[in-house]
Design a protein around this motif. Structure first.
Motif, PDB file in Angstrom:
ATOM      1  N   THR A 292       0.833  -1.208   0.000  1.00 58.08           N
ATOM      2  CA  THR A 292       0.000   0.000   0.000  1.00 58.08           C
ATOM      3  C   THR A 292       0.864   1.253   0.000  1.00 58.08           C
ATOM      4  OG1 THR A 292      -1.764  -1.150   1.197  1.00 58.08           O
ATOM      5  CG2 THR A 292      -1.779   1.262   1.269  1.00 58.08           C
TER       6      THR A 292
ATOM      7  N   LYS B  91       3.926   1.533  -1.147  1.00 59.82           N
ATOM      8  CA  LYS B  91       4.562   1.676  -2.457  1.00 59.82           C
ATOM      9  C   LYS B  91       3.603   2.326  -3.453  1.00 59.82           C
ATOM     10  CE  LYS B  91       7.900  -2.146  -2.244  1.00 59.82           C
ATOM     11  NZ  LYS B  91       8.298  -3.458  -2.803  1.00 59.82           N
ATOM     12  N   GLN B  92       2.339   1.901  -3.415  1.00 60.04           N
ATOM     13  CA  GLN B  92       1.354   2.479  -4.325  1.00 60.04           C
ATOM     14  C   GLN B  92       1.136   3.955  -4.006  1.00 60.04           C
ATOM     15  OE1 GLN B  92       0.004   1.053  -7.086  1.00 60.04           O
ATOM     16  NE2 GLN B  92      -0.688   3.148  -7.441  1.00 60.04           N
ATOM     17  N   THR B  93       1.161   4.284  -2.701  1.00 60.63           N
ATOM     18  CA  THR B  93       1.010   5.685  -2.293  1.00 60.63           C
ATOM     19  C   THR B  93       2.174   6.520  -2.805  1.00 60.63           C
ATOM     20  OG1 THR B  93      -0.204   5.054  -0.292  1.00 60.63           O
ATOM     21  CG2 THR B  93       0.804   7.244  -0.319  1.00 60.63           C
TER      22      THR B  93
ATOM     23  N   LEU C 273       4.031   5.889  -5.442  1.00 63.17           N
ATOM     24  CA  LEU C 273       3.877   6.034  -6.888  1.00 63.17           C
ATOM     25  C   LEU C 273       2.890   7.145  -7.213  1.00 63.17           C
ATOM     26  CD1 LEU C 273       3.790   2.285  -8.035  1.00 63.17           C
ATOM     27  CD2 LEU C 273       5.635   3.932  -8.395  1.00 63.17           C
ATOM     28  N   THR C 274       1.796   7.183  -6.475  1.00 63.04           N
ATOM     29  CA  THR C 274       0.775   8.207  -6.707  1.00 63.04           C
ATOM     30  C   THR C 274       1.320   9.590  -6.388  1.00 63.04           C
ATOM     31  OG1 THR C 274      -0.991   6.634  -6.173  1.00 63.04           O
ATOM     32  CG2 THR C 274      -1.534   8.986  -6.072  1.00 63.04           C
ATOM     33  N   LYS C 275       2.009   9.710  -5.242  1.00 59.51           N
ATOM     34  CA  LYS C 275       2.552  11.006  -4.849  1.00 59.51           C
ATOM     35  C   LYS C 275       3.647  11.461  -5.805  1.00 59.51           C
ATOM     36  CE  LYS C 275       1.410  10.816   0.070  1.00 59.51           C
ATOM     37  NZ  LYS C 275       0.502  11.981  -0.001  1.00 59.51           N
ATOM     38  N   ASN C 276       4.467  10.527  -6.310  1.00 62.05           N
ATOM     39  CA  ASN C 276       5.488  10.899  -7.285  1.00 62.05           C
ATOM     40  C   ASN C 276       4.853  11.412  -8.570  1.00 62.05           C
ATOM     41  OD1 ASN C 276       7.914  10.492  -5.941  1.00 62.05           O
ATOM     42  ND2 ASN C 276       7.967   8.314  -6.379  1.00 62.05           N
ATOM     43  N   SER C 277       3.723  10.805  -8.951  1.00 61.14           N
ATOM     44  CA  SER C 277       3.009  11.258 -10.140  1.00 61.14           C
ATOM     45  C   SER C 277       2.497  12.680  -9.941  1.00 61.14           C
ATOM     46  CB  SER C 277       1.842  10.318 -10.434  1.00 61.14           C
ATOM     47  OG  SER C 277       1.101  10.776 -11.553  1.00 61.14           O
ATOM     48  N   VAL C 278       1.957  12.948  -8.742  1.00 58.74           N
ATOM     49  CA  VAL C 278       1.491  14.298  -8.429  1.00 58.74           C
ATOM     50  C   VAL C 278       2.662  15.275  -8.428  1.00 58.74           C
ATOM     51  CG1 VAL C 278       0.449  15.748  -6.642  1.00 58.74           C
ATOM     52  CG2 VAL C 278      -0.497  13.467  -7.110  1.00 58.74           C
TER      53      VAL C 278
ATOM     54  N   ASP D 241       3.640  16.144 -11.958  1.00 61.80           N
ATOM     55  CA  ASP D 241       2.645  17.024 -12.588  1.00 61.80           C
ATOM     56  C   ASP D 241       2.777  18.456 -12.075  1.00 61.80           C
ATOM     57  OD1 ASP D 241       1.704  14.877 -14.012  1.00 61.80           O
ATOM     58  OD2 ASP D 241      -0.022  14.503 -12.706  1.00 61.80           O
TER      59      ASP D 241
END
Length: 209
Positions: A59, A61-63, A65-70, A73
């Motif tokens: 979980t 790691k997925q967080t 990945l999401t925060k790195n995407s943000v 951007d």
């Protein structure tokens, strides 16, 4: 005596918990091993804990990945806005490089035949007391082909991020006013030539009178 083979190091967390549960199932009610040590309930509890910890890591790691995407951007958005602002500054400043420098940005060096023109920083910067309280006189050696000079000021002690724009001068001297008496200040100067802005001079320091 026969030895037990577990191969625990080669197992992933999910494979290890599955193996633990398989062993517990095989030993439950097994007439050959009536008093397992540690108790089978403890093995099950440890396996459940490993499952939970592994799930938490996935979980997290997925967080990430999401925060790195943000992060990517928002970084791209700021880059775009700063480039738009740079275009605006260029359109207003025209060929006046001192105006560009006063906006807190740098000026690109002119490149000829793929080789950047070398720029020499001003030398001989000195600071003396001005004629009035809160004033410091700055003087430096004239730089060759200089159109103007940019002066920056810093609090004491200076750091890489403490320098701020003070003024632009067409001469190799300037009087800095509005300083706090008894406070030490640092100064540095760069020349503006046709090829762009030179590097910064060696800094000088003075306590405001």
């Amino acid at each position: 005596m026969a030895k037990v083979k577990l191969n625990l190091r080669s197992l992933s967390p999910t494979e290890k918990t599955a193996k633990a549960r398989q062993i517990v199932a095989s030993l439950t009610g097994n007439p050959h091993f009536t008093t397992p040590h540690p108790p089978l309930t403890q093995i099950t509890t440890s396996a459940d804990a490993l499952d939970d910890a592994f799930a938490d890591v996935q979980t997290a790691k997925q967080t990430v990945l999401t925060k790195n995407s943000v992060l990517r951007d928002t970084n791209d958005t700021l880059d775009g806005h700063l480039r738009q602002l740079a275009a605006y500054i260029e359109s207003i400043s025209g060929d006046d490089q001192s105006k560009i420098l006063s906006a807190g940005v740098g000026v690109k060096n002119v490149v000829t035949s793929g080789i950047a023109t070398p720029l020499t920083a001003p030398t001989g910067l000195s600071a003396t007391e001005g004629d009035h309280d809160g004033e410091i006189d700055l003087n430096w050696d004239k730089a060759k082909n200089a159109k103007s000079y940019v002066v920056e000021r810093s609090v004491d002690p200076p750091t890489a991020t403490s320098w701020v724009y003070e003024t632009t001068s067409s001469k190799s001297s300037v009087t800095v006013i509005g300083l706090t008496s008894g406070t030490r200040y640092w100064f540095r100067v760069a020349a503006v030539v046709a090829a762009g802005q030179t590097g910064w001079s060696d800094p000088t320091t003075k306590i405001a009178p």
